[in-house]
Design a protein around this motif. Structure first.
Motif, PDB file in Angstrom:
ATOM      1  N   ARG A 198       0.965  -1.220  -0.023  1.00 30.13           N
ATOM      2  CA  ARG A 198      -0.306  -0.078   0.155  1.00 30.13           C
ATOM      3  C   ARG A 198       0.790   1.011   0.048  1.00 30.13           C
ATOM      4  NH1 ARG A 198      -3.060  -2.981  -1.826  1.00 30.13           N
ATOM      5  NH2 ARG A 198      -5.011  -3.528  -0.866  1.00 30.13           N
ATOM      6  N   CYS A 200       1.483   3.482  -2.308  1.00 33.14           N
ATOM      7  CA  CYS A 200       0.902   4.706  -2.829  1.00 33.14           C
ATOM      8  C   CYS A 200      -0.052   5.187  -1.973  1.00 33.14           C
ATOM      9  CB  CYS A 200       0.063   4.170  -4.219  1.00 33.14           C
ATOM     10  SG  CYS A 200       1.061   3.837  -5.794  1.00 33.14           S
ATOM     11  N   LEU A 248       9.428   2.571  -4.617  1.00 39.22           N
ATOM     12  CA  LEU A 248       8.406   2.135  -5.353  1.00 39.22           C
ATOM     13  C   LEU A 248       8.784   1.956  -6.839  1.00 39.22           C
ATOM     14  CD1 LEU A 248       5.240   1.621  -5.189  1.00 39.22           C
ATOM     15  CD2 LEU A 248       4.725   4.079  -6.162  1.00 39.22           C
ATOM     16  N   ASN A 252       9.104  -1.392  -9.061  1.00 38.67           N
ATOM     17  CA  ASN A 252       8.120  -1.617 -10.070  1.00 38.67           C
ATOM     18  C   ASN A 252       8.923  -1.452 -11.332  1.00 38.67           C
ATOM     19  OD1 ASN A 252       6.050  -2.028  -8.472  1.00 38.67           O
ATOM     20  ND2 ASN A 252       5.110   0.035  -8.640  1.00 38.67           N
ATOM     21  N   VAL A 307      -0.208  10.833  -7.926  1.00 42.24           N
ATOM     22  CA  VAL A 307       0.219   9.204  -7.325  1.00 42.24           C
ATOM     23  C   VAL A 307      -1.168   8.448  -7.453  1.00 42.24           C
ATOM     24  CG1 VAL A 307       0.544   8.134  -5.158  1.00 42.24           C
ATOM     25  CG2 VAL A 307       1.520  10.180  -5.691  1.00 42.24           C
ATOM     26  N   ALA A 308      -2.411   8.885  -7.299  1.00 46.26           N
ATOM     27  CA  ALA A 308      -3.728   8.033  -7.743  1.00 46.26           C
ATOM     28  C   ALA A 308      -3.515   7.414  -8.858  1.00 46.26           C
ATOM     29  CB  ALA A 308      -4.927   8.928  -7.386  1.00 46.26           C
ATOM     30  N   TYR A 310      -0.945   6.860 -10.911  1.00 44.00           N
ATOM     31  CA  TYR A 310       0.040   5.741 -11.041  1.00 44.00           C
ATOM     32  C   TYR A 310      -0.273   4.656 -10.419  1.00 44.00           C
ATOM     33  CZ  TYR A 310       4.435   3.508 -10.139  1.00 44.00           C
ATOM     34  OH  TYR A 310       5.539   2.575  -9.981  1.00 44.00           O
ATOM     35  N   TRP A 311      -1.197   4.670  -9.280  1.00 42.63           N
ATOM     36  CA  TRP A 311      -1.750   3.695  -8.344  1.00 42.63           C
ATOM     37  C   TRP A 311      -2.559   2.811  -9.157  1.00 42.63           C
ATOM     38  CZ3 TRP A 311      -4.279   4.780  -3.105  1.00 42.63           C
ATOM     39  CH2 TRP A 311      -4.605   3.445  -2.437  1.00 42.63           C
ATOM     40  N   SER A 312      -3.674   3.535  -9.864  1.00 44.42           N
ATOM     41  CA  SER A 312      -4.739   2.912 -10.703  1.00 44.42           C
ATOM     42  C   SER A 312      -3.968   2.070 -11.912  1.00 44.42           C
ATOM     43  CB  SER A 312      -5.758   3.895 -11.169  1.00 44.42           C
ATOM     44  OG  SER A 312      -5.113   4.985 -11.700  1.00 44.42           O
ATOM     45  N   CYS A 314      -0.900   0.665 -12.077  1.00 44.32           N
ATOM     46  CA  CYS A 314      -0.283  -0.426 -11.654  1.00 44.32           C
ATOM     47  C   CYS A 314      -1.458  -1.614 -11.307  1.00 44.32           C
ATOM     48  CB  CYS A 314       0.492  -0.222 -10.469  1.00 44.32           C
ATOM     49  SG  CYS A 314       1.945   0.589 -10.960  1.00 44.32           S
ATOM     50  N   ALA A 315      -2.420  -1.088 -10.568  1.00 45.92           N
ATOM     51  CA  ALA A 315      -3.657  -2.129 -10.069  1.00 45.92           C
ATOM     52  C   ALA A 315      -4.286  -2.703 -11.151  1.00 45.92           C
ATOM     53  CB  ALA A 315      -4.615  -1.298  -9.298  1.00 45.92           C
ATOM     54  N   LEU A 352       1.974  -1.857  -5.102  1.00 45.10           N
ATOM     55  CA  LEU A 352       1.031  -0.651  -5.117  1.00 45.10           C
ATOM     56  C   LEU A 352       1.009   0.246  -3.848  1.00 45.10           C
ATOM     57  CD1 LEU A 352      -2.305  -2.790  -5.904  1.00 45.10           C
ATOM     58  CD2 LEU A 352      -0.694  -1.838  -7.510  1.00 45.10           C
TER      59      LEU A 352
END
Length: 352
Positions: A198, A200, A248, A252, A307-308, A310-312, A314-315, A352
């Motif tokens: 977690r 991100c 991160l 990644n 950041v959100a 980038y998070w989405s 990768c998810a 993530l």
């Protein structure tokens, strides 16, 4: 200016190289702690630098105090650089301080996350892949956005000096800012160990600290004295977010050339932010430096949704890969290759 340019040119390789070395030596789950360790030295340097300058300033020398400071730090850097050059192995498989059995164990523990070691060849296919990867451009944007607010670190000394303290007292009273940086770096490391996948979310959560500091610098009266100083310390808490971002990307990004390019993009963005950020923190905007604070506030507000995104990304990629049963051998023709990228290794999952 020429000497400063040469200094920046030499220093520019340090952090990207450290990120690459960390990823070569350690597993993904170990990246936050290892990167946090050397990022903590930024805060330590802030403390020691202030104390050293305080001590040097009280000695009458034939040269300027700031020149003496550069000579001391430069001599230490050159000495440690020479040691590093001759003593640092390329990877666990060539570590002189391990015996043959320990080198084998150190290499095997990384096989599932192998980076291909310290490759010296430049891969054109990896360059092309990086150009097509949106996360590479987000790394540049992260570098810019996290550095634009950084001049607020110097704001503490300006505030303390404006309260009537001498130059030497200002040096001493700014040193706790380094301790605040170190504390929050380790808060970030601890949170990464509580929620290892977690990062991100942790990065977004940690932005609350500098945002709070910047808002306080806006609303507190200048006469509040130490309230303003404490607010400037909070506003300058950036190293913890910086270290988790680096961990991160270390986790990644696979492929030696791709990792080097993405690290370089991040630090080019970092340099751009370092050039542009201080332009609004000049004497014309004193004593509140409102324009600099507005820039810092906007930077963090833009940083959070970035950041959100980038998070989405990768998810979504993890979800797509998990929906398909993948036989790794079907995706690699010929002999197994070491230096696979995160795109080529479809068994790879993004942190993530």
């Amino acid at each position: 200016m020429g000497v400063r340019f040469a200094l920046g040119l030499a220093e520019g390789a340090v952090s990207p190289a450290f990120v690459t070395l960390t990823s070569i030596w350690y597993k993904k789950s170990e990246h936050p702690l290892r990167i946090g360790l050397w990022i903590s030295c930024n805060g330590l340097a802030q403390i020691l630098g202030a104390l050293m300058m305080y001590g040097i300033g009280h000695n009458h020398m034939a040269i300027s105090n700031w020149k003496a400071m550069f000579m001391v730090c430069g001599a230490i850097t050159i000495f440690l650089g020479i040691l590093f050059f001759f003593m640092m192995p390329a990877g666990p498989e060539s570590a002189w301080f391990l015996n043959s059995q320990e080198r084998l164990i150190a290499t095997q523990r990384l096989q599932a996350e192998t980076e291909g070691g310290d490759q010296t060849n430049f891969s054109i296919p990896q360059l092309k892949e990086t150009v097509m990867d949106i996360r590479a451009y987000l790394s540049f944007l992260f570098g810019v956005l996290i550095t634009l607010p950084s001049p607020v670190i110097a704001f503490a000394s300006l505030i303390i000096y404006s309260l009537g303290y001498s130059n030497f007292e200002t040096m001493l009273y700014t040193s706790p800012a380094g301790a605040v940086q170190i504390i929050f770096v380790w808060v970030g490391i601890f949170l990464c160990y509580l929620w290892p996948d977690r990062r991100c979310a942790i990065i977004i959560g940690l932005t609350i600290v500098p945002l709070t500091g910047i808002i306080l610098l806006f609303v507190l009266p200048l006469s509040s004295g130490w309230g303003m100083i404490a607010a400037s310390w909070l506003a300058s808490v950036i190293s913890n977010i910086f270290s988790i971002l680096l961990s991160l990307y270390a986790s990644n990004t696979r492929g030696n050339t791709k990792k080097a390019i993405i690290n370089a993009l991040f630090f080019v963005g970092y340099a751009v932010g370092a050039i542009c950020g201080p332009l609004l923190w000049n004497a014309e905007n004193a004593p509140r430096y409102r324009s600099g604070l507005i820039l810092a506030l906007i930077s963090w507000i833009v940083f959070i949704p970035t950041v959100a995104v980038y998070w989405s990304l990768c998810a979504h990629e993890n979800k797509v890969r998990s929906m398909v049963e993948i036989d790794f051998c079907q995706h690699v023709t010929g002999a197994p290759r070491k230096d696979l990228t995160d795109k080529e290794d479809l068994n790879f999952r993004y942190t993530l």
